[in-house]
Design a protein around this motif. Structure first.
Motif, PDB file in Angstrom:
ATOM      1  N   TYR A 155     118.044 108.507 -23.548  1.00 51.61           N
ATOM      2  CA  TYR A 155     117.580 107.123 -23.617  1.00 51.61           C
ATOM      3  C   TYR A 155     116.689 106.933 -24.839  1.00 51.61           C
ATOM      4  N   PHE A 156     116.656 105.696 -25.337  1.00 49.52           N
ATOM      5  CA  PHE A 156     115.755 105.277 -26.392  1.00 49.52           C
ATOM      6  C   PHE A 156     114.942 104.106 -25.842  1.00 49.52           C
ATOM      7  N   SER A 157     113.661 104.045 -26.178  1.00 48.91           N
ATOM      8  CA  SER A 157     112.842 102.964 -25.649  1.00 48.91           C
ATOM      9  C   SER A 157     111.642 102.676 -26.537  1.00 48.91           C
ATOM     10  N   ARG A 158     111.185 101.418 -26.479  1.00 44.18           N
ATOM     11  CA  ARG A 158     109.919 101.051 -27.108  1.00 44.18           C
ATOM     12  C   ARG A 158     108.744 101.357 -26.177  1.00 44.18           C
ATOM     13  N   ALA A 159     109.063 101.588 -24.917  1.00 35.11           N
ATOM     14  CA  ALA A 159     108.035 101.946 -23.946  1.00 35.11           C
ATOM     15  C   ALA A 159     107.652 103.418 -24.114  1.00 35.11           C
ATOM     16  N   ALA A 205     124.806  95.197 -25.050  1.00 35.43           N
ATOM     17  CA  ALA A 205     124.445  95.656 -23.706  1.00 35.43           C
ATOM     18  C   ALA A 205     123.122  95.034 -23.269  1.00 35.43           C
ATOM     19  N   PRO A 206     122.936  94.827 -21.958  1.00 39.03           N
ATOM     20  CA  PRO A 206     121.649  94.287 -21.487  1.00 39.03           C
ATOM     21  C   PRO A 206     120.456  95.109 -21.951  1.00 39.03           C
ATOM     22  N   ILE A 207     120.544  96.438 -21.848  1.00 40.95           N
ATOM     23  CA  ILE A 207     119.406  97.262 -22.256  1.00 40.95           C
ATOM     24  C   ILE A 207     119.177  97.185 -23.764  1.00 40.95           C
ATOM     25  N   GLU A 208     120.237  97.017 -24.510  1.00 40.03           N
ATOM     26  CA  GLU A 208     120.120  96.827 -25.961  1.00 40.03           C
ATOM     27  C   GLU A 208     119.350  95.543 -26.270  1.00 40.03           C
ATOM     28  N   VAL A 218     125.679 102.117 -27.444  1.00 40.65           N
ATOM     29  CA  VAL A 218     126.514 103.322 -27.396  1.00 40.65           C
ATOM     30  C   VAL A 218     126.314 104.049 -26.069  1.00 40.65           C
ATOM     31  N   LEU A 219     125.066 104.253 -25.672  1.00 44.32           N
ATOM     32  CA  LEU A 219     124.799 104.935 -24.398  1.00 44.32           C
ATOM     33  C   LEU A 219     125.322 104.121 -23.216  1.00 44.32           C
ATOM     34  N   TRP A 220     125.154 102.808 -23.274  1.00 40.75           N
ATOM     35  CA  TRP A 220     125.611 101.931 -22.190  1.00 40.75           C
ATOM     36  C   TRP A 220     127.106 102.082 -21.952  1.00 40.75           C
ATOM     37  N   ASN A 221     127.842 102.298 -23.034  1.00 38.10           N
ATOM     38  CA  ASN A 221     129.296 102.425 -22.937  1.00 38.10           C
ATOM     39  C   ASN A 221     129.773 103.874 -22.850  1.00 38.10           C
ATOM     40  N   GLY A 222     128.869 104.775 -22.527  1.00 40.00           N
ATOM     41  CA  GLY A 222     129.251 106.166 -22.278  1.00 40.00           C
ATOM     42  C   GLY A 222     129.375 107.032 -23.505  1.00 40.00           C
TER      43      GLY A 222
END
Length: 255
Positions: A155-159, A205-208, A218-222
């Motif tokens: 995962y990648f996050s700003r959090a 993607a929503p998370i994007e 990319v991660l959202w789509n596997g």
């Protein structure tokens, strides 16, 4: 197997209009970036732009230029158009070097390319560095990533992730917990062309959209993103007028 470098270069910028053409030590910024890319092991270095001023300047200093659509929402889409124009096969590797990285070490361009080439099961590769400063860990402008034991991005996050439940329960400390390690994402990417061709077909993607991080599509789509720790820590790029002053002073033009 060899790889290509594509440098997306846009004239429009909300904070620095005409950024690729701004003078640094007697050269346009994009030329510095191009020279760094040419010092890598890339078989070919291409500047991708939709602006005739950038095209003219780039050709003047000897760069190969690919003119692309002005409608692209991201540099990734622009790079995919280059791959399509060049009729590259799905297994070819492209490194995305942003045009506002005039001090990017060529070592890192080679590293991110080789990371992907050495992991044939991966679709994409990127780099990271350990975070030791807790202020950086808490900063939403610093992108964090979590990877597994094999270096696969989870995962990648700003959090601030990953989160040490017990020691951060009362608020983030100035000192990292014992045995804890977080990583900052370094936004340098290599892609297989096949991944690029899929990427432009996927909806955001929503998370994007929540995180404002394109790689989450990319991660959202596997997809599989391989991560390596950077061999050297890259200097910051040029996003603001203050950044421009800093880079000019380092490269010999203190205007």
């Amino acid at each position: 197997m060899s790889f290509l470098v594509v440098i997306p270069a846009r004239y429009a910028s909300t904070r620095l209009k005409g950024k690729p053409l701004l003078d640094i030590a007697g050269k346009p910024m994009v030329q510095h970036t191009w020279e760094k890319a040419c010092a890598s092991g890339a078989a070919r270095v291409i500047i991708a732009t939709d602006d005739e001023r950038i095209e003219s300047m780039a050709r003047a200093f000897g760069a190969e230029v690919c003119m692309t659509s002005a409608a692209h929402p991201s540099g990734t889409d622009r790079i995919q158009e280059v791959a399509s124009q060049l009729k590259l096969s799905d297994d070819e590797v492209i490194v995305n070097v942003q045009g506002d990285e005039p001090m990017l070490p060529a070592t890192l361009i080679d590293q991110v390319a080789q990371t992907l080439l050495q992991h044939p099961q991966a679709d994409m590769a990127t780099l990271c560095e350990p975070i030791e400063d807790m202020a950086l860990f808490a900063n939403p402008n610093v992108v964090k990533l979590v990877k597994d034991v094999h270096g696969k991005a989870l995962y990648f996050s700003r959090a601030p992730v990953s989160w040490h439940r017990d020691e951060f329960a009362q608020g983030i400390s100035d000192v990292p917990p014992s045995g804890w390690q977080a990583f900052r994402h370094i936004g340098l990417y290599s892609y297989r062309v096949g991944l690029l061709n899929q990427f432009v077909q996927w909806s955001p993607a929503p998370i994007e959209q929540w995180e404002a991080l394109e790689q989450l599509r990319v991660l959202w789509n596997g997809g599989y993103i391989q991560v390596s720790e950077a061999a050297v820590i890259p200097p910051a790029g040029v996003d603001t007028p203050d950044d421009l002053v800093r880079v000019r002073s380092i490269l010999g033009d203190g205007r």
